[in-house]
Design an enzyme around this catalytic site. Structure first.
Site, PDB file in Angstrom:
ATOM      1  N   GLU A 271       0.806  -1.269  -0.021  1.00 34.08           N
ATOM      2  CA  GLU A 271       0.017   0.055  -0.138  1.00 34.08           C
ATOM      3  C   GLU A 271       0.798   1.199  -0.010  1.00 34.08           C
ATOM      4  OE1 GLU A 271      -2.344  -1.466   3.566  1.00 34.08           O
ATOM      5  OE2 GLU A 271      -0.859  -0.314   4.921  1.00 34.08           O
ATOM      6  N   GLY A 273       2.086   4.814  -1.063  1.00 35.47           N
ATOM      7  CA  GLY A 273       1.509   6.124  -1.471  1.00 35.47           C
ATOM      8  C   GLY A 273       2.471   7.169  -2.004  1.00 35.47           C
ATOM      9  N   ARG A 274       3.612   7.411  -1.012  1.00 40.43           N
ATOM     10  CA  ARG A 274       4.560   8.389  -1.620  1.00 40.43           C
ATOM     11  C   ARG A 274       5.213   8.066  -2.570  1.00 40.43           C
ATOM     12  NH1 ARG A 274       7.127  11.201   2.887  1.00 40.43           N
ATOM     13  NH2 ARG A 274       6.457   9.417   4.053  1.00 40.43           N
ATOM     14  N   ARG A 309       5.313  19.249   5.487  1.00 41.49           N
ATOM     15  CA  ARG A 309       6.419  18.396   5.865  1.00 41.49           C
ATOM     16  C   ARG A 309       7.558  19.268   6.481  1.00 41.49           C
ATOM     17  NH1 ARG A 309       8.824  15.405   3.071  1.00 41.49           N
ATOM     18  NH2 ARG A 309       8.849  13.378   4.230  1.00 41.49           N
ATOM     19  N   TYR A 313       8.382  17.921  10.090  1.00 41.96           N
ATOM     20  CA  TYR A 313       9.553  16.492  10.416  1.00 41.96           C
ATOM     21  C   TYR A 313      10.892  17.427   9.988  1.00 41.96           C
ATOM     22  CZ  TYR A 313       5.415  13.594   8.949  1.00 41.96           C
ATOM     23  OH  TYR A 313       4.386  13.008   8.888  1.00 41.96           O
ATOM     24  N   CYS A 340       1.649  32.896  10.979  1.00 39.09           N
ATOM     25  CA  CYS A 340       2.309  33.366  12.273  1.00 39.09           C
ATOM     26  C   CYS A 340       2.676  32.117  13.039  1.00 39.09           C
ATOM     27  CB  CYS A 340       1.260  34.217  12.969  1.00 39.09           C
ATOM     28  SG  CYS A 340       0.528  35.295  12.098  1.00 39.09           S
ATOM     29  N   GLU A 341       3.610  31.538  12.666  1.00 36.56           N
ATOM     30  CA  GLU A 341       4.257  30.475  13.002  1.00 36.56           C
ATOM     31  C   GLU A 341       5.793  30.418  12.499  1.00 36.56           C
ATOM     32  OE1 GLU A 341       4.191  27.836  14.858  1.00 36.56           O
ATOM     33  OE2 GLU A 341       2.085  28.245  15.606  1.00 36.56           O
TER      34      GLU A 341
HETATM   35  C1  LIG Z   1       0.526   6.286   5.636  1.00 38.70           C
HETATM   36  C2  LIG Z   1       0.052   4.788   5.530  1.00 38.70           C
HETATM   37  C3  LIG Z   1       0.647   4.099   4.050  1.00 38.70           C
HETATM   38  C4  LIG Z   1       1.311   4.952   2.976  1.00 38.70           C
HETATM   39  O1  LIG Z   1       2.595   5.382   3.447  1.00 38.70           O
HETATM   40  P1  LIG Z   1       3.739   5.823   2.391  1.00 38.70           P
HETATM   41  O2  LIG Z   1       4.893   6.458   3.149  1.00 38.70           O
HETATM   42  O3  LIG Z   1       3.038   6.990   1.700  1.00 38.70           O
HETATM   43  O4  LIG Z   1       4.065   4.879   1.487  1.00 38.70           O
HETATM   44  C5  LIG Z   1       0.247   2.869   3.826  1.00 38.70           C
HETATM   45  N1  LIG Z   1      -0.339   2.207   4.920  1.00 38.70           N
HETATM   46  C6  LIG Z   1      -0.788   2.663   6.054  1.00 38.70           C
HETATM   47  C7  LIG Z   1      -1.386   1.815   6.828  1.00 38.70           C
HETATM   48  C8  LIG Z   1      -0.227   3.862   6.182  1.00 38.70           C
HETATM   49  O5  LIG Z   1      -0.799   4.483   7.550  1.00 38.70           O
END
Ligand SMILES: *Cc1c(COP(=O)(O)O)cnc(C)c1O
Length: 423
Positions: A271, A273-274, A309, A313, A340-341
């Site tokens: 799964e 995302g990034r 980000r 971080y 204002c941060e």
């Molecule tokens: C945030 C998250 C992802 C995606 O993370 P990436 O760093 O974007 O690949 C996948 N699974 C779960 C359960 C997450 O919380």
């Protein structure tokens, strides 16, 4: 190397025109790059039967982007009701959706069960008693605790709030079966933005070992192992990209070995995302102010409401000043927004070419956890999102937030209640 060079070469020649047409600031995403990464991922893991990516919706929850994922045959990893709605709106149903929530409410379980349901990825054994309708396919999130070390963003597994412990895992599946589950999956996520591919190989090895234990104890054979997201992208110019080929080869070999010794192998799912969208997005913003005090500041027409980000971080996002790539990087700037941060800075003490007011800045790698993580603090609203399409056209895929949006939650019929008034 941050941001794909192909995206850069497609975007740079037209960026001024796009900025003039749509106005700044905006995030812009690259359809060609996203599709290419998707195809690369599928090709790399084609040796594992049934390989499936469930795009982590939280990274870039835009319908148009989810449609691209759907086109490529990917499912969706969701962890909230709005994410389930989005995924279903682009046509995902049933087991094309994985619901990986944490601290889940009964309302969320009920919603997840609607419209053909989805795969439930449970975060704890206690939730088995709370799911109103347990589906036939149940998965648990596994937290290896002291058996693994995590990384900066996700933290040390022992301190992480996610998942069932090593000692609970057999009991979890025994109980799920007692409650009527007949099909099973196993999930973990122990890294975030990890560039060392061997970490993911170890994660796969760990899940295969757990599945052997669960099979031995309970006779349960997992249908799939989900190694989670967390594949890293190189935000800094000196960083090396994740070695996808080597990772896929080594993970495929582990699944092959498992098959040879057990007579079957689970499917492998992830799964990401990034990794899927991060490098295929950029935040484009214009320099509007200059200020010389204890430091040299460049103020831009965007702020951390569009990209948290760096503030959250201290993350590095590479910046190009459009049209000045061949000029000496002989200035040291803090590139700041208007919130204002004091941590509302896209770059701190960054070497850049001399920036004039009106210059366009392209902030790299905002295709994941960028707009999505935005907020409205200080009345600073989120910008629009554009898609650079395969045919070279540009499509507005989310409009900018308006003042009306900001006030919408205060527009309602007043409801006044006096708890002390018993009359
Ligand atoms: C945030 C998250 C992802 C995606 O993370 P990436 O760093 O974007 O690949 C996948 N699974 C779960 C359960 C997450 O919380």
């Amino acid at each position: 190397m941050p941001m794909s060079q192909d995206f850069k070469s497609r975007l740079q020649p037209v960026i001024e025109e796009i900025a003039t047409h749509y106005g700044t600031p905006f995030h812009i995403y690259d359809e060609v790059g996203i599709r290419q990464t998707g195809e690369d991922l599928k090709a790399a893991f084609s040796g594992i039967e049934g390989f499936q990516e469930y795009y982590a919706v939280k990274a870039l929850p835009n319908k148009k982007i989810l449609q691209l994922m759907q086109d490529m045959g990917f499912g969706f990893d969701c962890s909230s009701i709005p994410e389930l709605i989005l995924s279903r709106e682009v046509g995902a149903t049933g087991e094309q959706i994985m619901f990986t929530s944490n601290n889940t409410t009964v309302d969320e379980f009920n919603f997840a069960a609607q419209d053909g349901g989805c795969i439930l990825n449970l975060d704890d054994i206690s939730l088995l008693d709370k799911v109103p309708q347990l589906p036939e396919l149940v998965c648990f999130r596994y937290n290896p605790g002291p058996r693994r070390t995590g990384n900066v963003i996700i933290g040390n597994p022992v301190e992480a709030k996610y998942g069932v412990t090593h000692d609970q895992v057999v009991e979890a599946y025994a109980k799920a079966r007692e409650k009527g589950a007949t099909r099973f999956g196993l999930h973990t996520m122990v890294a975030s933005n990890e560039l060392d591919y061997s970490y993911m190989v170890e994660t796969s090895r760990m899940l295969l070992e757990i599945s052997a234990v669960v099979e031995k104890e309970l006779g349960i054979r997992f249908e799939f192992l989900n190694i989670g997201g967390g594949f890293g992208i190189p935000y800094r110019p000196e960083q090396q990209a994740l070695n996808l080929q080597a990772m896929a080869q080594e993970i495929t070999a582990l699944f092959d070995q498992f098959k040879a010794s057990h007579g079957y192998a689970p499917k492998m799912v992830m799964e990401s995302g990034r990794y899927m969208t991060g490098p295929h997005g950029a935040l484009v913003t214009r320099a509007i102010n200059h200020k010389q005090t204890y430091r040299n500041y460049v103020g831009v027409d965007s702020c951390m409401s569009a990209l948290m980000r760096p503030a959250l971080y201290e993350a590095y996002h590479h910046i190009d000043v459009i049209g000045k790539s061949d000029q000496p990087q002989d200035q040291i700037y803090d590139v700041v927004g208007s919130l204002c941060e004091n941590n509302d800075k896209f770059a701190v003490q960054r070497e850049l070419p001399r920036i004039e007011e009106g210059d366009l800045l392209m902030i790299h790698d905002t295709g994941a956890h960028g707009q999505a993580m935005g907020f409205q603090y200080n009345g600073r609203l989120r910008p629009k999102e554009l898609l650079l399409c395969e045919d070279g056209s540009v499509e507005l895929i989310r409009r900018a937030e308006t003042n009306e949006d900001y006030f919408a939650t205060m527009n309602f019929v007043a409801d006044k209640f006096s708890p002390l008034d018993k009359g």
